[in-house]
Design a protein around this motif. Sequence first.
Motif, PDB file in Angstrom:
ATOM      1  N   VAL A   1       1.192  -1.352   0.032  1.00  0.00           N
ATOM      2  CA  VAL A   1       0.648  -0.504   0.067  1.00  0.00           C
ATOM      3  C   VAL A   1       1.174   1.797  -0.459  1.00  0.00           C
ATOM      4  O   VAL A   1       0.303   2.099  -0.854  1.00  0.00           O
ATOM      5  CB  VAL A   1      -0.835  -0.023   1.345  1.00  0.00           C
ATOM      6  CG1 VAL A   1      -1.458   1.569   0.966  1.00  0.00           C
ATOM      7  CG2 VAL A   1      -1.783  -0.868   1.312  1.00  0.00           C
ATOM      8  N   GLY A   2       1.594   1.244   0.873  1.00  0.00           N
ATOM      9  CA  GLY A   2       2.850   2.249   0.898  1.00  0.00           C
ATOM     10  C   GLY A   2       3.244   3.078  -0.998  1.00  0.00           C
ATOM     11  O   GLY A   2       4.144   3.915  -0.791  1.00  0.00           O
ATOM     12  N   ASN A   3       3.377   1.370  -1.189  1.00  0.00           N
ATOM     13  CA  ASN A   3       4.121   1.851  -2.776  1.00  0.00           C
ATOM     14  C   ASN A   3       3.101   1.988  -3.293  1.00  0.00           C
ATOM     15  O   ASN A   3       3.585   2.373  -4.812  1.00  0.00           O
ATOM     16  CB  ASN A   3       5.348   0.849  -2.573  1.00  0.00           C
ATOM     17  CG  ASN A   3       6.720   0.738  -2.177  1.00  0.00           C
ATOM     18  OD1 ASN A   3       7.774   0.912  -2.093  1.00  0.00           O
ATOM     19  ND2 ASN A   3       6.524  -0.400  -1.136  1.00  0.00           N
ATOM     20  N   LEU A   4       1.949   1.787  -3.983  1.00  0.00           N
ATOM     21  CA  LEU A   4       1.644   1.813  -4.677  1.00  0.00           C
ATOM     22  C   LEU A   4       0.209   2.707  -4.652  1.00  0.00           C
ATOM     23  O   LEU A   4      -0.460   3.207  -5.691  1.00  0.00           O
ATOM     24  CB  LEU A   4       0.367   0.674  -5.276  1.00  0.00           C
ATOM     25  CG  LEU A   4       1.215  -1.567  -5.138  1.00  0.00           C
ATOM     26  CD1 LEU A   4       1.481  -2.151  -5.440  1.00  0.00           C
ATOM     27  CD2 LEU A   4       2.590  -0.081  -6.262  1.00  0.00           C
ATOM     28  N   ALA A   5       0.519   3.214  -3.149  1.00  0.00           N
ATOM     29  CA  ALA A   5      -0.651   4.026  -3.554  1.00  0.00           C
ATOM     30  C   ALA A   5      -0.256   5.861  -4.165  1.00  0.00           C
ATOM     31  O   ALA A   5       1.194   6.011  -4.532  1.00  0.00           O
ATOM     32  CB  ALA A   5      -1.331   4.946  -1.293  1.00  0.00           C
ATOM     33  N   HIS A   6      -1.633   6.352  -4.158  1.00  0.00           N
ATOM     34  CA  HIS A   6      -0.884   7.370  -5.056  1.00  0.00           C
ATOM     35  C   HIS A   6      -0.792   7.593  -6.917  1.00  0.00           C
ATOM     36  O   HIS A   6       0.265   7.943  -7.609  1.00  0.00           O
ATOM     37  CB  HIS A   6      -0.540   8.708  -4.692  1.00  0.00           C
ATOM     38  CG  HIS A   6      -1.448   9.015  -3.211  1.00  0.00           C
ATOM     39  ND1 HIS A   6      -2.375   9.893  -3.521  1.00  0.00           N
ATOM     40  CD2 HIS A   6      -0.866   9.002  -2.328  1.00  0.00           C
ATOM     41  CE1 HIS A   6      -2.533   9.960  -2.031  1.00  0.00           C
ATOM     42  NE2 HIS A   6      -1.764   9.487  -1.508  1.00  0.00           N
ATOM     43  N   ARG A   7      -0.753   5.786  -7.655  1.00  0.00           N
ATOM     44  CA  ARG A   7      -0.035   5.157  -8.395  1.00  0.00           C
ATOM     45  C   ARG A   7      -1.195   5.024  -9.665  1.00  0.00           C
ATOM     46  O   ARG A   7      -2.036   4.439  -8.552  1.00  0.00           O
ATOM     47  CB  ARG A   7       1.206   4.546  -8.408  1.00  0.00           C
ATOM     48  CG  ARG A   7       2.065   4.970  -7.933  1.00  0.00           C
ATOM     49  CD  ARG A   7       3.391   4.124  -7.812  1.00  0.00           C
ATOM     50  NE  ARG A   7       4.593   4.449  -6.715  1.00  0.00           N
ATOM     51  CZ  ARG A   7       5.923   4.997  -6.267  1.00  0.00           C
ATOM     52  NH1 ARG A   7       5.432   5.976  -8.048  1.00  0.00           N
ATOM     53  NH2 ARG A   7       6.373   5.864  -5.567  1.00  0.00           N
ATOM     54  N   ASP A   8      -0.842   4.525 -10.373  1.00  0.00           N
ATOM     55  CA  ASP A   8      -1.441   4.280 -11.898  1.00  0.00           C
ATOM     56  C   ASP A   8      -1.351   2.998 -11.774  1.00  0.00           C
ATOM     57  O   ASP A   8      -1.377   2.095 -12.850  1.00  0.00           O
ATOM     58  CB  ASP A   8      -1.783   4.901 -12.871  1.00  0.00           C
ATOM     59  CG  ASP A   8      -2.515   4.842 -13.999  1.00  0.00           C
ATOM     60  OD1 ASP A   8      -3.320   4.566 -13.739  1.00  0.00           O
ATOM     61  OD2 ASP A   8      -2.094   5.152 -15.429  1.00  0.00           O
ATOM     62  N   ILE A   9      -1.612   2.249 -10.390  1.00  0.00           N
ATOM     63  CA  ILE A   9      -1.176   1.140  -9.879  1.00  0.00           C
ATOM     64  C   ILE A   9      -1.961   0.245  -9.790  1.00  0.00           C
ATOM     65  O   ILE A   9      -3.048   0.844  -9.066  1.00  0.00           O
ATOM     66  CB  ILE A   9      -0.251  -0.306 -10.126  1.00  0.00           C
ATOM     67  CG1 ILE A   9       1.056   0.713 -10.384  1.00  0.00           C
ATOM     68  CG2 ILE A   9       0.336  -1.183  -9.724  1.00  0.00           C
ATOM     69  CD1 ILE A   9       2.277   1.018  -9.942  1.00  0.00           C
ATOM     70  N   ALA A  10      -3.083  -1.120  -9.899  1.00  0.00           N
ATOM     71  CA  ALA A  10      -3.574  -1.458  -9.282  1.00  0.00           C
ATOM     72  C   ALA A  10      -3.408  -2.946  -8.494  1.00  0.00           C
ATOM     73  O   ALA A  10      -1.867  -3.474  -8.737  1.00  0.00           O
ATOM     74  CB  ALA A  10      -4.629  -1.639 -10.117  1.00  0.00           C
ATOM     75  N   LEU A  11      -3.421  -2.683  -6.960  1.00  0.00           N
ATOM     76  CA  LEU A  11      -3.442  -3.704  -6.259  1.00  0.00           C
ATOM     77  C   LEU A  11      -4.534  -4.624  -6.128  1.00  0.00           C
ATOM     78  O   LEU A  11      -5.561  -4.518  -5.889  1.00  0.00           O
ATOM     79  CB  LEU A  11      -3.223  -3.591  -4.290  1.00  0.00           C
ATOM     80  CG  LEU A  11      -2.917  -4.246  -3.841  1.00  0.00           C
ATOM     81  CD1 LEU A  11      -1.629  -5.089  -3.449  1.00  0.00           C
ATOM     82  CD2 LEU A  11      -2.780  -3.022  -2.287  1.00  0.00           C
ATOM     83  N   GLY A  12      -3.953  -6.080  -6.428  1.00  0.00           N
ATOM     84  CA  GLY A  12      -4.546  -7.256  -6.111  1.00  0.00           C
ATOM     85  C   GLY A  12      -4.174  -8.155  -5.280  1.00  0.00           C
ATOM     86  O   GLY A  12      -2.940  -8.101  -4.357  1.00  0.00           O
TER      87      GLY A  12
END
Length: 328
Positions: free
Chosen positions: A86-97
């Motif tokens: 979450v800390g690395n993917l928030a505010h990015r154009d990427i979805a987390l599964g």
Amino acid sequence: MRSKTELESAIRSGGRAVLVINARSRRGRRLYGTARRLLDEAGLEFVRVFPVTDPGRLRGLFADVLALEPDLVVVGGGDGTVAEAVGNLAHRDIALGVLPLGTTNNFARSLELPLDLPGAVRTLCVGTPAGGKVADVDVGWFDSTGDPRAEGPGDDRAHLFANMVSIGLSVHVADSVPHLLKRYAGRAAYALTAVGLLPRHRAFTARITIDGETRELKTHQLNVANGAHHSGTRIARDASPDDRLLAVYRLGDERRLRLASATARHVLTGPRRSLAEDVFRTTDRVEIETDPPLRVDVDGEVRGRTPVTIRLRGNALRVVVPQTFVDT
């Protein structure tokens, strides 16, 4: 930033996906091979797979993940692994599964994901009849005193969290729960450890400031939740990681028996009670001081001590969730 629909379309049409599995999590070691087989059978392809046997590598590993410019990052592990993602993917154009492979899986529960591995894999198949969708949910931001991971200038991502900030007995429990007990007893390991520690635990005074108003209280346990679950149990029927609210609540007062009874009520009535009840205060920002200063647990990791400021970052994270998840 693409819209959620555009990102979902990119994933559905075979966009770039990366898989990160913490093989040291409670179920990760046992289910790693099964997870790979189910993902292959579902037709999910990955440009790179990162099996993590040393959790200390997670922090640096995401630089390699982001360098691949993925549309989707699938993370298998517990709440600590997910929190790092979450800390690395928030505010990015990427979805987390998420593949829920931990002990309590609070974040996965808050996203209403199936906790069984076949169900979680089906949800990742965006665009299929049983598959999920891309939604955006809230994350939290905190600033504590003496946080060893937030010393670098401008490193805002080090302050993000997914689910919960806790102060009190739970910090000591997280320190003390035996690894083998957690492996074999699962969530019950935390309760058993708490029972052993409670007779020696001392209550503390907390000063909670919301909207310029400060309230003082005594307790053994104080929580600030972005998500909807604590210790694997729903905190309130209307709590959600997508409600633009932080829920501030204590368990009991300075009396140890009150902590035990409040915890039991939390387990038994959490799915039925509402955030509108007096036990909760909801806000998008809270400041907490304690006497004495205490360590702060953020998503299962000690991150400095009080005083601590906690804020909400609304709709900051793209996630793959079931179609039934209400995305606001």
